[in-house]
Design an enzyme around this catalytic site. Structure first.
Site, PDB file in Angstrom:
ATOM      1  N   GLU A  90      57.782 -96.269 -30.136  1.00  0.00           N
ATOM      2  CA  GLU A  90      58.607 -95.681 -31.178  1.00  0.00           C
ATOM      3  C   GLU A  90      57.812 -95.057 -32.310  1.00  0.00           C
ATOM      4  OE1 GLU A  90      62.398 -98.348 -31.526  1.00  0.00           O
ATOM      5  OE2 GLU A  90      60.815 -99.534 -30.599  1.00  0.00           O
ATOM      6  N   PRO A 130      45.817 -95.851 -21.082  1.00  0.00           N
ATOM      7  CA  PRO A 130      45.780 -94.711 -22.014  1.00  0.00           C
ATOM      8  C   PRO A 130      46.561 -93.498 -21.528  1.00  0.00           C
ATOM      9  CG  PRO A 130      43.604 -95.136 -21.062  1.00  0.00           C
ATOM     10  CD  PRO A 130      44.480 -96.282 -20.666  1.00  0.00           C
TER      11      PRO A 130
END
Lengths: 352, 165, 751
Positions: free
Chosen positions: C715, C642
């Site tokens: 992305e 994370p």
């Protein structure tokens, strides 16, 4: 970068003598010169390094309350000099809105005055540029020119002077001390930079080999300290040249403007002081109406040089903003984002 | 032309024979002194990747001629840690994930060290962001960078206080 | 074995996956010890510098070779006359993603910035000045530089072999029947990747063996391309790329300048370093093509879409093909009975455009999200409510169910965190305490969950440690760390017992680091390699009478922290080291592959999703904009780390800010020159541009994308963010700007 002779004179006189040779350039920090040399825009045959020349790096208080700033004083040293920043806060704000902390740590006062335009056609040796090569033509004129000059330009050149520092300096009546082989002379900053006319390659009144040794601010310039601001419009929040910028300094007496100092940046080949607008404000009550009249006067002669008509109205508005902020009073401490429209300005309301 | 200069690089005095006055401080470090931690991102003073301290001040080493710095003290990323112990700025950069590709990182860290020495930003994140804006990061690690600078500054202040006590 | 393989898919005791570890390469990167390509300096190395064209089309008619050669330190000048022979014509196109290169094959000039000669010298200073002294002369021809120039045509395919037209339902009928229609034209500029690390190569030949340091997002592809060009076996080419100083797509395929560095080394018979100057990165190493997108939307009286037509005009170079697939987001994002995406293109005298972070999705998303916002406003609906009204329960164009889609949760968590509920519907309603206009905007983020093809090798050693290797690429996304975490779990070892190798062409092919697919692809390969080695080890133990695991048979064994234990009785087991020692083995090896599951692909639409909420402030008179606050909530399946994933999202969101507000190539329409080919005037955001970012990692379990449940995160952050910022500018000002980046002058109309 071309090969060059490197000389490191020990005195101003030696420096001036060394630079008298054609093709010479002075090297202070080099933050603009080396950039230009790497781009092949400037190819000096000889660099005269000022690093060891004594007497160029002092900030001296003058008897009249003014200040004399050595030509090699670094931008950040001047901006963070407490005495200087207190007396000339708009100059400090302009300095700190320019470039980056690293560049300000290196770049010098003299170099700032002499920095070259950011016109992309000047920077591109494959483009025609009268400034780079007299008589070559101007590819900016019909090119990508939305950021180019709206005042004082000519068919031969529409470039702007990129300095922030010079804008409040010119408004405050700074004087440039120049040393040459013929001795020392002084030129008001307002007359130091030349408009392009038919000779855009000549950017200042410096004769070949002449050296800026200091910049002086007169004592009366400190009289604006309480109401002095610099505002700079940019296409990112920091580390960008001005689209347009403005400084305003006011001396208020009995609620009226006794004297105003106004100048614009990013609009012309020189820092653009606007005495017409200053005159409009003399005796006026500070307020939106007077500020707008001053802005109209300041831009009365403006005309677009390309896709940049917007800069004229923008310049008016930024002048009004600078005046509005100056009238509200110089803040105790420069804002976290110096000169930015996004800096908080408590007590000033923007009416839309 | 041969020019001899002396530089103190990461606390080591060196005499350097330069065969060419065109050599920038950045290229001197990278190509001639094997100190490749300092990076070249633009070579034009527009990205900050080459930031080092010269006489204690952060500057763009790409826009400084080495020959002109004769006698100066230079601190690069390689000289920042004390042996194996990372500098608080380095430690904070790891902890706050203040980098991704790492290419701008040496410049960011040296800039942060310079910023803390300048002592102008205080604990105001907005001032830190402004003062770090001369260091581009295309990966977009700015949030971590700002947090890391603030934390390292606190730690350095606490260390200094401890030492003083 | 199957059981062992699947068991590792689940988070279990002692798992590394999911832990917010700091970067394994962190220490190297903060000390200057991480060695990027240009940091290498083999003995005897020379420096090379490119001379590049300043015209966009024509021929080189002369070079001042004498001046360059006479410059002290210059060793050689490489031109078409003396460039070493290649085994392949650089103009040959053996596949859609083998791009044509300019390798001094002739005197033709195709774009500004094309290399026309290489100067090799003893010093960098001499090489650089030698290149400047060449002062090329040209026979220049007229150029095409804009999307209006020349005849538009429908390309055979867009992006990676996607159809140029997709039609679902009857768009014209849907528009005709609509209660409201919106038609809008959005324009996006040419953008340049501008990784902080310029493309660089250090090349050394030894006979017909080639050793290269160069940044690569696709090592094995690069090896193949180089070997093919030079006519040598791939095994003769070694590429080291342990760290990329950013890639963003520009280092996916090896570029012409990198090959020129290799050619230069061949010419002079010494190692050569060639590093691009920043301005040389605006030509031969790709860019995002400009687009003009026309969106036509219709809704019924309830605000439900009846039709969506997304037409994309883009451009490729005159000599090669890459077409920005901006319509793809419209296939996925919003439900509509009729959706059509169409494309056409013109050819420009520019370098060939290429993948740039979220190719198609970024440019398409900002246009679609703008048009959706316009329609929401036209309907008098809150833009978030409008998006929920048109929520796609299945992928609209294909009709497939989503393999997972936690977008509703993204909207909800993002909106809650941002404080969206207080948003006034009308624009220009909010001011801050200083009188700046304040606006809030939302955008939906989406990116396909792709997988490439990758392999990995895993080894358990007799000392109990493990080794996992794959030729993975760390562009900054955190490959060194995330893959080590997957590897540690795959071998059930603590991460400090694991050696992980990557970034070298001699390792198993990890597949290209692109399409946000690297973690899934190489991760699955690692996962498989680990499972394979554990299975082999289990086989050894279970068939050995001396092992406590002997005969575990159907019940099976499971790997736990360096030990194999019986699944039905975890107290019975032994360490890897013990098993190997008894078998007399120093190590045991396994291999794994990561690849798209075709069957799952046929049944499910696979995408990551997100919702981005943006606040901007705009000076009411001066028009200067600042994106003051962004909150993104993203659901992308299993999160390996994370800490690193947040960083990826932040980076993507900043690219979104940049897309909406900052970056664009300024192209001189007469010459095709990028007039801001530098980092001073090609604006990418600085630290002060992004004062507040938050990324929420929304839980999502995807049982179909791959056994690890990984989608991609690299992305998606741009998509949604760019539109959210642009929509916030509208909300702040009431001005709908449809040309990006939003320019100050667009906002000056109404003080």
């Amino acid at each position: 970068m071309n090969r060059f002779d490197y000389v490191r004179p020990a005195t101003v006189a030696e420096a001036v003598a060394a630079a008298a040779q054609p093709g010479s350039a002075y090297l202070a920090a080099g933050t603009n010169l080396l950039d230009l040399m790497k781009g092949g825009v400037m190819r000096p045959a000889r660099l005269v390094d000022l690093a060891r020349v004594p007497g160029l790096d002092a900030i001296e208080a003058l008897p009249d309350g003014g200040v004399r700033i050595g030509a090699r004083v670094r931008n950040s040293d001047l901006a963070y000099d407490p005495g200087f920043a207190r007396r000339f806060p708009a100059v400090a704000e302009a300095l700190l809105s320019g470039a980056s902390a690293q560049l300000r740590n290196a770049a010098t006062v003299g170099g700032n005055l002499l920095q070259r335009t950011r016109c992309a056609y000047f920077y591109d040796p494959a483009s025609a540029c009268n400034k780079r090569e007299a008589g070559a033509g101007c590819d900016a004129r019909e090119g990508e020119n939305r950021l180019h000059a709206v005042l004082g330009w000519s068919e031969q050149c529409i470039a702007t002077h990129p300095s922030d520092f010079c804008v409040p300096l010119v408004a405050l009546g700074a004087v440039v001390e120049i040393e040459g082989q013929a001795g020392r002379r002084e030129v008001p900053l307002e007359e130091f930079h030349r408009l392009p006319g038919t000779t855009p390659e000549r950017e200042s009144v410096l004769a070949p080999g002449e050296l800026i040794v200091a910049v002086r601010l007169p004592g009366e310039a400190a009289g604006f300290a309480g109401h002095a601001r610099y505002v700079k419009l940019r296409e990112r929040t920091s580390y960008a040249f001005a689209v347009v910028s403005a400084t305003a300094g006011l001396r208020l007496e009995d609620g009226a403007i006794a004297e105003a100092r106004l100048a614009l940046g990013g609009v012309a080949a020189k820092p653009w002081r606007v005495p017409e607008a200053e005159a409009v404000l003399r005796g006026a009550r500070p307020g939106a109406e007077a500020f707008r009249r001053a802005a109209e006067a300041a831009l009365a002669e403006a005309r677009p040089s390309g896709d940049n008509a917007f800069k004229i109205e923008l310049a008016r508005r930024i002048l009004v903003r600078a005046l509005t902020l100056a009238a509200a009073g110089t803040p105790e401490r420069l804002p976290a984002l110096p000169a930015s429209p996004h800096a908080p300005h408590p007590g000033v309301s923007l009416h839309g | 032309m041969s020019l001899s200069i002396t530089l103190t690089v990461n606390a080591v005095p060196r005499t350097i024979a330069l065969d060419d006055p065109r050599v920038t401080l950045l290229d001197l470090l990278r190509e001639r002194l094997d100190l490749t931690g300092t990076k070249k991102g633009c070579d034009r003073g527009q990205c900050g990747a080459c930031t080092v301290l010269v006489d204690g001040r952060r500057v763009n080493s790409c826009l400084a001629l080495a020959v002109s710095l004769d006698g100066a003290e230079v601190l690069t990323i390689e000289g920042l840690a004390e042996g194996e112990v990372p500098h608080p700025v380095q430690a904070a950069f790891i902890e706050h994930d203040a980098f991704q590709c790492g290419f701008c990182t040496p410049g960011q860290i040296m800039s942060a060290v310079g910023l803390i020495r300048e002592a102008q930003a205080g604990d105001d994140p907005e001032r830190v962001r402004e003062a770090m804006s001369g260091n581009l990061c295309r990966c977009g690690a700015y949030k971590g960078i700002t947090e890391a600078v603030l934390e390292a500054q606190r730690r350095l202040a606490a260390d200094a206080e401890e030492k003083a006590a | 074995m199957a059981e062992l393989a699947s068991s590792a898919a689940h988070v279990r005791h002692g798992s590394s996956i999911g832990q917010p570890l700091t970067r394994r390469d962190g220490q190297l990167k903060v000390t200057g010890g991480a060695r990027y390509a240009a940091d290498n300096h083999p003995p005897g190395m020379l420096h090379a510098a490119l001379a590049v064209s300043s015209v966009a089309r024509g021929r080189v008619t002369g070079l001042d070779l004498e001046a360059a050669r006479a410059h002290p330190g210059v060793v050689a000048v490489m031109t078409p006359e003396n460039r070493p022979a290649l085994a392949q014509d650089p103009n040959d196109k053996s596949g859609p993603f083998v791009f044509r290169m300019e390798l001094l094959q002739d005197d033709t000039v195709r774009y500004v910035g094309q290399p026309v000669a290489v100067v090799i010298a003893e010093t960098l200073e001499a090489a650089t000045e030698g290149a400047a002294l060449l002062a090329p002369r040209y026979a220049a021809e007229p150029v095409s530089t804009g999307l209006e120039d020349g005849e538009a045509f429908v390309p055979p395919a867009v992006g990676v072999g996607a159809p140029a037209e997709v039609r679902h339902g009857d768009v014209e009928a849907g528009l005709a029947a609509a209660a409201r229609r919106v038609e809008a034209v959005y324009e996006t500029p040419a953008q340049y990747h501008n990784a902080m690390e310029p493309h660089a190569v250090v090349a050394a030949w030894e006979g017909d063996r080639l050793s290269i340091d160069t940044p690569s997002q696709g090592l094995v592809m690069a090896v193949g391309r180089v070997a093919g060009l030079f006519g040598i076996p791939p095994e003769n080419v070694e590429i080291r790329s342990p760290f990329l100083g950013g890639g963003f797509g520009s280092k996916g395929a090896i570029s012409g300048p990198q090959v020129l560095g290799i050619l230069a080394a061949k010419l002079v018979g010494r190692p050569v370093k060639l590093v691009l100057k920043r301005d040389q990165m605006y030509g031969p190493v790709g860019h995002r093509a400009p687009t003009r997108q026309t969106l036509r939307l219709g809704v019924d009286g309830e605000g439900a879409l009846t039709a969506l037509h997304h037409h994309v005009r883009t451009a490729s170079s005159r000599y090669d093909d890459f077409f920005e697939p901006s319509g793809s987001v419209s296939h996925t994002l919003y439900a509509s009975p009729a959706i059509a995406t169409t494309s056409d293109a013109v050819r420009l005298d520019s370098g060939t455009p290429i993948f740039m972070r979220a190719p198609g999705e970024a440019s398409g998303s900002i246009a679609l999200e703008g048009a959706i916002d316009e329609m929401a406003a036209a309907c008098g609906m809150d833009p978030l409510e409008f998006r929920l009204r048109n929520y796609a329960e299945v992928e609209p164009t294909s009709g497939k169910p989503f393999s997972s889609k936690a977008l509703r949760e993204c909207y909800a968590q993002g909106a809650e965190r941002f404080g969206w509920s207080g948003r006034p519907l009308a624009p220009r309603q909010m001011r801050d305490e200083d009188g700046l206009l304040v606006g809030w905007g939302v955008g939906t983020a989406t990116f396909p969950a792709l997988m490439m093809h990758g392999q990995a090798r895993a080894v358990l050693r007799r000392d109990g440690s493990g080794l996992v290797e794959t030729g993975a690429h760390d562009m900054g996304q955190g490959a060194w760390t995330a893959f080590a975490q997957i590897a540690a779990d795959s071998l059930a070892l603590p991460i400090d017992q694991l050696e992980f190798r990557a970034g070298h062409s001699g390792l198993p092919d990890a597949g290209i680091a692109g399409g946000s697919a690297h973690t899934a692809t190489a991760g699955m390969a690692i996962h498989g390699a680990g499972a394979d080695v554990i299975a082999r080890l289990a086989e050894l133990a279970m068939t050995d009478q001396r092992s406590p695991l002997f005969g575990a048979g159907n019940a099976g064994v499971v790997a736990r922290e360096g030990r194999l234990v019986r699944r039905d009785d975890e107290s019975r087991g032994e360490s890897y080291a013990e098993i190997l020692a008894r078998a007399g083995l120093d190590e045991i090896e396994g291999r794994g592959t990561g690849a798209m599951d075709q069957a799952a692909q046929e049944h499910y639409a696979m995408h990551a999703h997100g919702a981005v909420f943006a606040e901007v402030k705009v000076d009411p008179e001066l028009g200067q904009i600042r994106a003051t606050r962004l909150v993104g909530a993203f659901a992308a399946g299993r999160i390996i780390n994370p800490r690193l994933v947040r960083s990826q999202y932040y980076g993507g969101m900043i690219w979104g800010v940049s897309f909406a507000l900052h970056e664009a190539a300024v192209v001189d329409r007469r010459t095709g020159r990028v007039m801001n080919a530098n980092l001073g005037e090609y604006h990418v955001p600085v630290n002060a541009d992004v004062p507040s970012l938050e990324a929420i990692l929304v839980d999502e379990v995807d049982p179909h994308v791959n056994a690890l449940g990984i989608k991609g995160v690299g992305e998606i952050g741009i998509t949604g963010s760019a539109g959210a910022v642009a929509n916030a500018v509208w909300h702040a000002t009431g001005v709908r700007v449809r040309r990006f980046p939003i320019a100050i002058e667009e906002l000056l109309g109404q003080p």
